[in-house]
Design an enzyme around this catalytic site. Structure first.
Site, PDB file in Angstrom:
ATOM      1  N   LYS A 116       0.813  -1.217   0.000  1.00 14.51           N
ATOM      2  CA  LYS A 116       0.000   0.000   0.000  1.00 14.51           C
ATOM      3  C   LYS A 116       0.852   1.275   0.000  1.00 14.51           C
ATOM      4  O   LYS A 116       0.477   2.273  -0.622  1.00 14.51           O
ATOM      5  CB  LYS A 116      -0.936  -0.011   1.209  1.00 14.51           C
ATOM      6  CG  LYS A 116      -1.855  -1.238   1.291  1.00 14.51           C
ATOM      7  CD  LYS A 116      -2.728  -1.368   0.068  1.00 14.51           C
ATOM      8  CE  LYS A 116      -3.768  -2.461   0.215  1.00 14.51           C
ATOM      9  NZ  LYS A 116      -3.243  -3.815   0.285  1.00 14.51           N
ATOM     10  N   GLU A 200      -2.988   7.057   7.730  1.00 13.82           N
ATOM     11  CA  GLU A 200      -3.687   7.993   6.853  1.00 13.82           C
ATOM     12  C   GLU A 200      -4.674   8.818   7.669  1.00 13.82           C
ATOM     13  O   GLU A 200      -5.130   8.391   8.740  1.00 13.82           O
ATOM     14  CB  GLU A 200      -4.489   7.254   5.773  1.00 13.82           C
ATOM     15  CG  GLU A 200      -3.684   6.772   4.597  1.00 13.82           C
ATOM     16  CD  GLU A 200      -4.558   6.150   3.537  1.00 13.82           C
ATOM     17  OE1 GLU A 200      -4.031   5.897   2.442  1.00 13.82           O
ATOM     18  OE2 GLU A 200      -5.760   5.912   3.776  1.00 13.82           O
ATOM     19  N   ARG A 291      -6.999  -8.266  -8.996  1.00 15.58           N
ATOM     20  CA  ARG A 291      -7.620  -9.582  -9.183  1.00 15.58           C
ATOM     21  C   ARG A 291      -9.075  -9.387  -9.584  1.00 15.58           C
ATOM     22  O   ARG A 291      -9.583  -8.266  -9.602  1.00 15.58           O
ATOM     23  CB  ARG A 291      -7.567 -10.375  -7.868  1.00 15.58           C
ATOM     24  CG  ARG A 291      -8.142  -9.564  -6.709  1.00 15.58           C
ATOM     25  CD  ARG A 291      -8.291 -10.350  -5.436  1.00 15.58           C
ATOM     26  NE  ARG A 291      -8.551  -9.514  -4.286  1.00 15.58           N
ATOM     27  CZ  ARG A 291      -9.691  -8.901  -3.998  1.00 15.58           C
ATOM     28  NH1 ARG A 291     -10.705  -9.003  -4.839  1.00 15.58           N
ATOM     29  NH2 ARG A 291      -9.820  -8.175  -2.902  1.00 15.58           N
TER      30      ARG A 291
END
Length: 491
Positions: A116, A200, A291
């Site tokens: 990430k 975050e 995916r």
């Protein structure tokens, strides 16, 4: 050309992929664990190979055994589905080294987008809007305090790897930071084997909106509209819609073009999603899922595009069979994840044998499942029973059709979250479209609504319970046998 594909997964997604293979005239190969030796997907495939015990690390996460099965079967490609090894760069690399096509993005993209922090850094280079936060791993509390102070509370702690909302923790102030950091690190280490986390800014009451993209090896990337994924429990999705009631056509185009820019920036190939946090008309890149997604049928339903077939064709080197201008969103779709869990006990798993099973039908109803009457829901895997997808000409018709389909769904032997879905479909706030990712937490009335639904047996399944109840049937047979024996003795 690919003539045989091994599906490195289980349950409904394995069958979903095998159906596409069958329609394309491609042989399918299943791999199964001890717990799944009698599972439907293992019988549906043209061939099936046993790969280990019920423990996922010894079967569905065992790269060597899956590669061995592929080589033994002669499969030219492996489709990983979702979960398990689907976003594992080491697995993709092992496929390449063995001369097997991995049906998904390249190993390089998996490595980049699977982390990430690396993904955040790359998106910033591309000029993609991201949420204010750290661009490095958070190793200790003092470092975390400095970052959180700069970002501004509340903050959310996220694992660098993995997905599904696992390990995310919110700290509303500095006093809560240490516990949030430690909790996130512990869960990340347990779930993904890597304790790395980052920070975050936590956006209050956002919506979670994702864009389905498809890319090919010829440089084409197209977005197939968006999905509204805000109905979540502990950051895990339960209900998805396509399209989102929150987006105007102009905003849809703008966000879709950003999603395409993300795909082109990393040379994305195959199916994936670009996920955004959306709040007050602004959107920020959150992550990319590299995916096929659990909720892909909602997009298929409104676009008419078979995403799994497209994945297979792209893997064979073909260009996308459509262009951006070909994409049209026809009507509305809602997908409910039907899980074996007790919604009145904090959604605790409810495993056991299905004594009765009958899926709903009728116009606009699709059910992707891997179960049947007599099937035992294993405790060691995700408790999903099926995905119920409903289409309507507009959102209101789709909601009413979903209510009808949920009423028809007969599942006896385990508790399910069907009452939860029924409660949501009748909730005024959901019906209005005015909700966020905190919907379940905010709508405490859902608990009372679910109790009412259960107590009043508001489903077709409740009317069939006695017909399917083995306990009562066995007791009735025993009682009848006792009467016969008593009669014989008397005569």
């Amino acid at each position: 050309m690919i003539s045989k594909i091994l599906v490195a997964n289980r349950g409904e997604i394995a069958i979903r992929i095998m159906r596409a293979c069958r329609e394309l005239g491609i042989k399918s190969v299943a791999v199964y664990s001890e717990a799944d030796k009698n599972a439907l997907f293992a019988k549906y495939a043209d061939e099936a190979y046993f790969i280990g015990s019920a423990k996922a690390s010894e079967s569905y996460l065992n790269i060597n055994k899956i590669i061995e099965a592929a080589l033994a079967s002669g499969a030219q490609a492996i489709h990983p589905g979702y979960g398990f090894l689907s976003e594992n760069a080491s697995f993709s690399s092992a496929c390449e080294e063995s001369g097997i096509k991995f049906i998904g993005p390249s190993t390089k993209v998996l490595e980049l987008m699977g982390n990430k922090i690396a993904a955040r850094q790359e998106m910033q280079k591309a000029g993609i809007p991201v949420i204010l936060g750290s661009n490095e791993v958070v190793n200790d509390l003092s470092q975390a305090k400095k970052i959180a102070s700069k970002v501004g509370y509340p903050v959310i702690i996220k694992p660098c790897g993995g997905g599904g909302g696992i390990g995310m923790k919110v700290a509303n102030c500095e006093a809560e930071l240490e516990e949030a950091i430690t909790g996130s690190q512990n869960m990340a280490d347990k779930a993904f084997g890597v304790p790395d986390v980052y920070i975050e800014r936590f956006i209050k009451d956002p919506r979670h909106i994702e864009f389905q993209i498809m890319g090919d090896s010829h440089g084409n990337v197209v977005y197939l509209g968006e999905r509204e994924c805000s109905i979540q429990r502990r950051y895990q999705k339960l209900i998805e819609e396509c399209p989102s009631v929150a987006l105007t056509p102009e905003l849809r185009r703008k966000m879709g073009e950003v999603a395409v820019k993300v795909g082109k920036w990393v040379n994305y190939e195959n199916a994936g999603t670009v996920e955004f946090i959306f709040s007050n008309g602004e959107f920020y890149f959150m992550e990319a899922n590299t995916r096929v997604q659990v909720e892909h049928p909602a997009t298929e339903t409104v676009t008419g595009i078979d995403i799994v077939k497209e994945q297979i064709n792209v893997a064979q080197g073909a260009p996308l069979s459509f262009k951006q201008e070909d994409i049209r969103l026809n009507g509305w779709a809602i997908e409910c994840r039907i899980n074996a869990e007790d919604p009145l006990a904090d959604f605790a798993p409810s495993t056991g044998k299905l004594r009765g099973y009958r899926s709903p039908g009728g116009i606009g109803v699709r059910v992707d499942s891997g179960v049947h009457t007599g099937y035992t829901i294993p405790y060691m895997y995700d408790p999903m029973i099926s995905k119920l997808i409903v289409w309507g000409r507009d959102r209101q018709e789709t909601i009413e059709r979903m209510k009808r389909a949920l009423y028809e769904y007969v599942i006896v032997g385990v508790k399910t979250n069907i009452p939860f879905h029924q409660a949501v479909m009748s909730n005024p706030r959901f019906v209005s479209g005015n909700f966020s990712t905190h919907f379940i937490e905010d709508e405490t009335i859902l608990i009372d609504d679910m109790k009412n639904i259960i107590e009043n047996e508001q489903s077709l399944g409740s009317k069939f319970f006695e017909a399917f109840d083995d306990t009562k049937r066995v007791a009735a047979i025993a009682a009848a046998t006792a009467v016969v024996q008593a009669w014989k003795q008397a005569t």
